[in-house]
Design a protein around this motif. Structure first.
Motif, PDB file in Angstrom:
ATOM      1  N   MET A 137       0.842  -1.176   0.000  1.00 23.17           N
ATOM      2  CA  MET A 137       0.000   0.000   0.000  1.00 23.17           C
ATOM      3  C   MET A 137       0.892   1.245   0.000  1.00 23.17           C
ATOM      4  N   ILE A 138       0.529   2.190  -0.834  1.00 25.46           N
ATOM      5  CA  ILE A 138       1.291   3.425  -0.991  1.00 25.46           C
ATOM      6  C   ILE A 138       0.370   4.617  -0.744  1.00 25.46           C
ATOM      7  N   ASN A 139       0.858   5.619  -0.043  1.00 22.75           N
ATOM      8  CA  ASN A 139       0.129   6.870   0.139  1.00 22.75           C
ATOM      9  C   ASN A 139       0.695   7.869  -0.870  1.00 22.75           C
ATOM     10  N   ASN A 140      -0.095   8.221  -1.885  1.00 24.91           N
ATOM     11  CA  ASN A 140       0.322   9.151  -2.932  1.00 24.91           C
ATOM     12  C   ASN A 140      -0.127  10.583  -2.668  1.00 24.91           C
ATOM     13  N   ALA A 141      -0.467  10.905  -1.429  1.00 30.52           N
ATOM     14  CA  ALA A 141      -1.023  12.223  -1.110  1.00 30.52           C
ATOM     15  C   ALA A 141      -0.125  13.367  -1.564  1.00 30.52           C
ATOM     16  N   SER A 142       1.173  13.193  -1.512  1.00 30.74           N
ATOM     17  CA  SER A 142       2.077  14.281  -1.912  1.00 30.74           C
ATOM     18  C   SER A 142       1.993  14.586  -3.406  1.00 30.74           C
ATOM     19  N   ASN A 183       1.520  -0.400 -10.694  1.00 35.52           N
ATOM     20  CA  ASN A 183       2.789  -1.051 -10.378  1.00 35.52           C
ATOM     21  C   ASN A 183       3.947  -0.070 -10.180  1.00 35.52           C
ATOM     22  N   ILE A 184       3.642   1.195  -9.933  1.00 37.15           N
ATOM     23  CA  ILE A 184       4.699   2.192  -9.758  1.00 37.15           C
ATOM     24  C   ILE A 184       4.549   2.870  -8.397  1.00 37.15           C
ATOM     25  N   ALA A 185       5.655   2.939  -7.673  1.00 42.19           N
ATOM     26  CA  ALA A 185       5.732   3.712  -6.433  1.00 42.19           C
ATOM     27  C   ALA A 185       6.608   4.925  -6.737  1.00 42.19           C
ATOM     28  N   ALA A 218      12.247  -2.420  -6.231  1.00 47.98           N
ATOM     29  CA  ALA A 218      12.007  -1.308  -7.149  1.00 47.98           C
ATOM     30  C   ALA A 218      13.203  -1.105  -8.062  1.00 47.98           C
ATOM     31  N   ALA A 219      12.932  -0.543  -9.213  1.00 47.02           N
ATOM     32  CA  ALA A 219      13.963  -0.124 -10.162  1.00 47.02           C
ATOM     33  C   ALA A 219      13.705   1.341 -10.495  1.00 47.02           C
ATOM     34  N   VAL A 220      14.730   2.159 -10.433  1.00 48.41           N
ATOM     35  CA  VAL A 220      14.604   3.581 -10.749  1.00 48.41           C
ATOM     36  C   VAL A 220      14.613   3.736 -12.257  1.00 48.41           C
ATOM     37  N   PHE A 221      13.629   4.443 -12.805  1.00 48.16           N
ATOM     38  CA  PHE A 221      13.602   4.660 -14.253  1.00 48.16           C
ATOM     39  C   PHE A 221      13.549   6.133 -14.625  1.00 48.16           C
ATOM     40  N   ALA A 222      13.553   7.021 -13.634  1.00 49.86           N
ATOM     41  CA  ALA A 222      13.602   8.454 -13.909  1.00 49.86           C
ATOM     42  C   ALA A 222      14.172   9.174 -12.688  1.00 49.86           C
TER      43      ALA A 222
END
Length: 79
Positions: free
Chosen positions: A1-6, A30-32, A45-49
């Motif tokens: 679970m991810i909080n995307n509030a920001s 599928n992206i955090a 995770a893998a950084v792509f940007a």
């Protein structure tokens, strides 16, 4: 679970899965994103940007492109 509030302003955490998605990054299951908070679970995770290529970078670019103008209050008070 991810909080995307920001990024989104939504206070409810969202589930992340391995499911592939072909659409807007912000809607992808599928992206955090950097700057968001992991509420529960674990993963890899893998950084792509980085930098201005991230969602925060996109937002920074949008806010930097806004031209300053008179606020509604200043418009009314200058009449």
């Amino acid at each position: 679970m991810i909080n995307n509030a920001s990024l989104t302003g939504e206070s409810e955490p969202v589930t992340r899965t391995e499911e592939m998605f072909d659409g807007e990054f912000i809607e992808s299951p599928n992206i955090a994103f950097a700057g968001t908070t992991v509420i529960s679970g674990s993963g890899k995770a893998a950084v792509f940007a980085t930098g201005m290529s991230t969602e925060f970078g996109r937002i920074a670019h949008l806010t930097g492109a806004v031209e300053a103008g008179l606020s509604p209050f200043k418009k009314r008070s200058s009449r």
